[in-house]
Design an enzyme around this catalytic site. Structure first.
Site, short mmCIF file in Angstrom:
data_model
loop_
_atom_site.label_atom_id
_atom_site.label_comp_id
_atom_site.label_asym_id
_atom_site.label_seq_id
_atom_site.Cartn_x
_atom_site.Cartn_y
_atom_site.Cartn_z
N GLU A 124 0.85 -1.19 0.00
CA GLU A 124 0.00 0.00 0.00
C GLU A 124 0.88 1.24 0.00
O GLU A 124 1.84 1.33 0.77
CB GLU A 124 -0.90 0.08 1.25
CG GLU A 124 -2.08 -0.85 1.29
CD GLU A 124 -2.94 -0.59 2.53
OE1 GLU A 124 -3.03 0.58 2.98
OE2 GLU A 124 -3.51 -1.56 3.07
N GLU B 210 -9.30 9.68 4.37
CA GLU B 210 -9.57 8.24 4.27
C GLU B 210 -10.52 7.90 3.14
O GLU B 210 -10.49 6.80 2.59
CB GLU B 210 -10.13 7.72 5.60
CG GLU B 210 -9.11 7.57 6.70
CD GLU B 210 -8.06 6.51 6.36
OE1 GLU B 210 -8.44 5.38 6.00
OE2 GLU B 210 -6.86 6.81 6.45
#
Length: 467
Positions: free
Chosen positions: A265, A328
């Site tokens: 990631e 987010e």
């Protein structure tokens, strides 16, 4: 230009330099689904293929997603969620059943290449750290049982918070309380199975927390003064490289410097709250565009220059149901309607990105996806700034060992005119690119080519697509 064809015929008899992405790093993407407005998995697979994305990481083993990925040519990393670790560690029959139902059932049609056992387990509030290695070991044993151990690797993504120290990179070290119970046995398992350590690395977090100390250009792969590690004398031009080398140093410090690493990631948010310094579309475009170019055109990190960087961008879509700060929900490369969040050629080594200071960075609104008739189609063309020698060498490879269909650029054929090295190379590069399903890195040729989203125009020659 007869000399071009003659050169191709002669040099194809000899070994050529491969210019595929096997010699550079690879780029994949995380396909998260914490949202209620995403396209159907079948549409997502079409999007992935249209963008040349041939590797994807999932956070579960959803049946509809794995079925949609079947026979797509896309390699897949699946995940065993943290909440399953306790059961997986305690019972081999549990992992046997899990592997049977979530991996074996879908292979080989769905090309599952790895299992991420848990995700950032060390920082999980429910703390299942003590079960991690046992769960990984049982999953591995189940893969052996079903004859999948050679094709499917096992690892577990760790966050950079697993490090006690990360600066300078040469002083990288793991938190002492993790080393004996979990780090060493996990790295030992990875070494024995030739698997990579999975690492989630976000320069954005480090920059946002230390914007007064870290230059933004250093975090965004832009030109900057760089940093010299006073521990080993190595120069760092990007925060990303420094973070990755800190992990390499930490592994070496506990005796596992030979274990390889994959970044599972990394990304940059296109929007954030007022206190999330650096969040924004222009910076996200700069980071992701710079990272892709860095991976596909560069070698490894300063500490591991011969190890290609393998990276999964986070994430494919903005996910509207994620909790936490605004960032987010804004890591996506695409909106749920499949329009790009920002205008950057993500999978081209010639990527140019909007400058951070440009307040007019292109951002496609949610309700206005592109209506071009060429949406989803891409072509590969020659980089006119490349030297003639390098372009000729790449052309020779494409038409020779690369297996491109170069008959149309032979004298008298449909695409011989215009009689130029750039035009002929473009046709050959595109043939190779389309033949290889527009895979990430297959339009590079050592920096001699790049991807375009509009059909190339060289005389009356028509460039084929994979559609």
């Amino acid at each position: 230009m007869a000399v071009l064809v003659l050169s191709v015929l002669i040099l194809s008899c000899f070994s050529a330099i491969p210019f595929t992405y096997a010699d550079s790093g690879m780029i994949g993407v995380n396909y998260g689904r914490i949202a209620d407005n995403l396209p159907a998995p079948e549409k997502v697979v079409e999007l992935l293929k249209s963008q040349g994305i041939n590797r994807v990481k999932l956070f579960d083993t959803d049946k509809t997603v794995l079925t949609a990925l079947a026979n797509s040519g896309i390699k897949v990393v699946v995940s065993l969620p943290n909440e399953n670790l306790t059961a997986a560690a305690a019972d081999q029959s549990y992992t046997d059943n899990w592997v049977q139902e979530n991996v074996k059932k879908y292979t080989p049609a769905t090309d599952i290449e790895a299992i991420a056992v848990g995700n950032e387990v060390f920082v999980d509030p429910k703390n299942t750290t003590k079960y991690l290695v046992a769960a990984m070991t049982n999953i591995r044993s189940s893969l052996v049982k079903f004859g999948l151990d050679e094709s499917v690797k096992v690892s577990s993504p760790i966050a950079l918070s697993a490090l006690a120290n990360s600066y300078p990179p040469s002083a990288g070290s793991f938190k002492p309380d993790l080393i004996e119970p979990v780090i060493k046995p996990m790295l030992d398992l990875l070494r024995k199975t030739s698997s990579h350590l999975m690492v989630n690395a976000y320069p954005f977090f480090a920059y946002a927390a230390n914007a007064d100390k870290i230059p933004l250009d250093y975090a965004l792969f832009k030109e900057n003064a760089g940093n010299v590690d006073n521990g080993n004398g190595l120069r760092y031009d990007s925060l990303f490289d420094a973070q990755i080398d800190a992990v390499f140093a930490a592994m070496a410090a506990v005796g596992f410097g030979d274990v390889k690493l994959t970044v599972t990631e990394t990304g940059w948010p296109s929007a954030g709250d007022e206190n999330e310094i650096g969040a924004g579309a222009a910076n996200a475009a700069a980071y992701n565009g710079g990272l892709v170019k860095r991976v596909l055109t560069g070698n490894g990190t300063p500490l591991k220059p011969k190890d290609p960087l393998n990276v999964y961008l986070f994430a494919l879509f903005n996910e509207n149901l994620k909790t936490g700060p605004t960032s987010e929900r804004n890591y996506g490369l695409f909106y749920p309607n499949e329009a790009k969040v920002y205008d950057v050629p993500l999978f081209s080594t010639s990527a140019t990105v909007a400058p951070v200071s440009d307040s007019k960075a292109k951002v496609l609104p949610v309700n206005k996806p592109s209506s071009s008739s060429h949406v989803g189609q891409t072509w590969c063309v020659a980089n006119g700034k490349t030297t003639k020698e390098k372009l000729q060498e790449a052309l020779d490879y494409a038409c020779g060992e690369g297996g491109a269909d170069c008959r149309p650029i032979q004298k008298g054929a449909a695409c011989y005119d215009p009689e130029s090295l750039e035009a002929h190379a473009s046709y050959a590069f595109n043939s190779y690119y389309q033949k290889n399903a527009r895979g990430v890195g297959t339009c590079d040729f050592g920096g001699s080519a790049y991807v375009v989203s509009q059909p190339p125009k060289y005389g009356k020659c028509e460039f084929p697509t994979g559609h």
